[in-house]
Design a protein around this motif. Sequence first.
Motif, PDB file in Angstrom:
ATOM      1  N   UNK A 174       0.903  -1.169  -0.098  1.00 22.95           N
ATOM      2  CA  UNK A 174      -0.206   0.190   0.040  1.00 22.95           C
ATOM      3  C   UNK A 174       0.888   1.296  -0.178  1.00 22.95           C
ATOM      4  N   UNK A 175       2.033   1.173   0.680  1.00 26.08           N
ATOM      5  CA  UNK A 175       2.958   2.369   0.814  1.00 26.08           C
ATOM      6  C   UNK A 175       3.690   2.382  -0.481  1.00 26.08           C
ATOM      7  N   UNK A 176       3.821   1.641  -1.415  1.00 27.90           N
ATOM      8  CA  UNK A 176       4.775   1.709  -2.414  1.00 27.90           C
ATOM      9  C   UNK A 176       4.224   2.072  -3.784  1.00 27.90           C
ATOM     10  N   UNK A 177       3.214   2.858  -3.557  1.00 29.63           N
ATOM     11  CA  UNK A 177       2.649   3.767  -4.901  1.00 29.63           C
ATOM     12  C   UNK A 177       2.070   2.364  -5.891  1.00 29.63           C
ATOM     13  N   UNK A 178       1.130   1.650  -5.528  1.00 32.52           N
ATOM     14  CA  UNK A 178       0.878   0.500  -6.395  1.00 32.52           C
ATOM     15  C   UNK A 178      -0.240   0.739  -7.312  1.00 32.52           C
ATOM     16  N   UNK A 179      -0.846   2.160  -7.422  1.00 31.94           N
ATOM     17  CA  UNK A 179      -1.645   2.540  -8.575  1.00 31.94           C
ATOM     18  C   UNK A 179      -1.271   2.134  -9.689  1.00 31.94           C
ATOM     19  N   UNK A 180      -2.514   1.172 -10.338  1.00 32.54           N
ATOM     20  CA  UNK A 180      -2.208   0.749 -11.859  1.00 32.54           C
ATOM     21  C   UNK A 180      -3.779   0.623 -12.263  1.00 32.54           C
ATOM     22  N   UNK A 181      -3.738   0.901 -13.852  1.00 36.00           N
ATOM     23  CA  UNK A 181      -4.910   0.911 -14.610  1.00 36.00           C
ATOM     24  C   UNK A 181      -5.473  -0.716 -14.676  1.00 36.00           C
ATOM     25  N   UNK A 182      -4.446  -1.654 -14.610  1.00 38.69           N
ATOM     26  CA  UNK A 182      -4.824  -2.928 -14.616  1.00 38.69           C
ATOM     27  C   UNK A 182      -4.001  -3.671 -13.595  1.00 38.69           C
ATOM     28  N   UNK A 183      -4.842  -4.755 -12.962  1.00 40.36           N
ATOM     29  CA  UNK A 183      -4.491  -5.359 -11.692  1.00 40.36           C
ATOM     30  C   UNK A 183      -4.455  -6.852 -12.312  1.00 40.36           C
ATOM     31  N   UNK A 184      -3.389  -7.550 -12.057  1.00 40.96           N
ATOM     32  CA  UNK A 184      -3.343  -9.093 -12.282  1.00 40.96           C
ATOM     33  C   UNK A 184      -3.603  -9.542 -10.899  1.00 40.96           C
ATOM     34  N   UNK A 185      -4.920  -9.932 -10.627  1.00 36.60           N
ATOM     35  CA  UNK A 185      -5.405 -10.386  -9.225  1.00 36.60           C
ATOM     36  C   UNK A 185      -4.492 -11.234  -8.695  1.00 36.60           C
ATOM     37  N   UNK A 186      -4.210 -11.246  -7.358  1.00 36.99           N
ATOM     38  CA  UNK A 186      -3.352 -11.952  -6.684  1.00 36.99           C
ATOM     39  C   UNK A 186      -3.726 -13.561  -6.423  1.00 36.99           C
ATOM     40  N   UNK A 187      -3.058 -14.551  -6.295  1.00 34.65           N
ATOM     41  CA  UNK A 187      -3.479 -15.928  -6.151  1.00 34.65           C
ATOM     42  C   UNK A 187      -4.949 -16.196  -6.626  1.00 34.65           C
ATOM     43  N   UNK A 188      -4.884 -16.210  -7.761  1.00 37.25           N
ATOM     44  CA  UNK A 188      -6.235 -16.700  -8.704  1.00 37.25           C
ATOM     45  C   UNK A 188      -7.354 -16.211  -8.073  1.00 37.25           C
ATOM     46  N   UNK A 189      -7.669 -15.124  -7.336  1.00 35.68           N
ATOM     47  CA  UNK A 189      -8.777 -14.783  -7.156  1.00 35.68           C
ATOM     48  C   UNK A 189      -9.174 -15.517  -5.612  1.00 35.68           C
ATOM     49  N   UNK A 190      -8.159 -15.913  -4.900  1.00 37.56           N
ATOM     50  CA  UNK A 190      -8.178 -16.400  -3.471  1.00 37.56           C
ATOM     51  C   UNK A 190      -8.773 -15.284  -2.594  1.00 37.56           C
ATOM     52  N   UNK A 191      -9.509 -15.634  -1.467  1.00 40.60           N
ATOM     53  CA  UNK A 191      -9.792 -14.691  -0.340  1.00 40.60           C
ATOM     54  C   UNK A 191      -8.718 -14.369   0.381  1.00 40.60           C
ATOM     55  N   UNK A 192      -7.635 -14.895   0.278  1.00 39.31           N
ATOM     56  CA  UNK A 192      -6.409 -14.567   0.935  1.00 39.31           C
ATOM     57  C   UNK A 192      -5.745 -13.339   0.271  1.00 39.31           C
ATOM     58  N   UNK A 193      -6.056 -12.871  -0.946  1.00 38.24           N
ATOM     59  CA  UNK A 193      -5.490 -11.870  -1.422  1.00 38.24           C
ATOM     60  C   UNK A 193      -6.872 -10.633  -1.961  1.00 38.24           C
ATOM     61  N   UNK A 194      -6.027  -9.610  -2.631  1.00 37.25           N
ATOM     62  CA  UNK A 194      -7.107  -8.902  -3.001  1.00 37.25           C
ATOM     63  C   UNK A 194      -7.943  -8.105  -1.962  1.00 37.25           C
ATOM     64  N   UNK A 195      -7.316  -7.681  -0.987  1.00 33.70           N
ATOM     65  CA  UNK A 195      -7.847  -7.229   0.300  1.00 33.70           C
ATOM     66  C   UNK A 195      -8.602  -5.900  -0.119  1.00 33.70           C
ATOM     67  N   UNK A 196      -9.598  -5.400   0.608  1.00 37.57           N
ATOM     68  CA  UNK A 196     -10.240  -3.910   0.205  1.00 37.57           C
ATOM     69  C   UNK A 196      -9.203  -2.824   0.002  1.00 37.57           C
TER      70      UNK A 196
END
Length: 219
Positions: free
Chosen positions: A133-155
Amino acid sequence: MAKTLFSTYLWSRGIERLDVVALTHAHADHMGGMSAVLSNFRPRELWISTDSPPEVQSLLKHARDLAIPIVLHQAGDRNEFGGATVRVLAPWLDLVMRESKPNDESLVMKISYGNTSALLEGDTERKAEMRILDEQPQADLLKVGHHGSTTSTVPQLLQTVHPEFAVISVGTRYVYGHPRTKVLTRLQDSGVATRRTDLNGAVTFYLDGTVSPQIVDLR
Ligand SMILES: [Zn+2]
């Protein structure tokens, strides 16, 4: 390690050489065809985040046999390629040293070209996402982490990256039940146009530097 010697998709796109091949982490679904890719394209560099896992040793030996330099990357590294910038946002050395979970060792890369960008998450999970979050991750396209697992893509990650598009790489007969409905709902509620490789097949994005990434559905 896959025994296949073919790189059918890359050849079908007319790709004859690769500058860099990046292994996000030492899981079979991320490196199964990589040995063939190294043989067929002889990239100038193989990027990894750690050379410790036993699972990666035969691939590293294969790279050494082919005289392909192996480059260890950590958060903070930055590379330029033909006007595009590739920043490594994770992992952090302390996390790699401490953790035994390969997913937490995932290379996370942000590729920027002009005013367009993509964030490639590998199988990164919550702990690393919160640090990104602190590393300037803003992006137009997100390749979603861990295949769409609930362990990733936190709000919080979704809010900060604020992508217009997302892609979920997942097989049609994926045994882990990914992507999860909860993650799909999060993406939908955030107004993100999401593509899934299990439903859409191969999905290609172009970063043209001036407008939002174009989605080309190859089917
Ligand atoms: Zn995976």
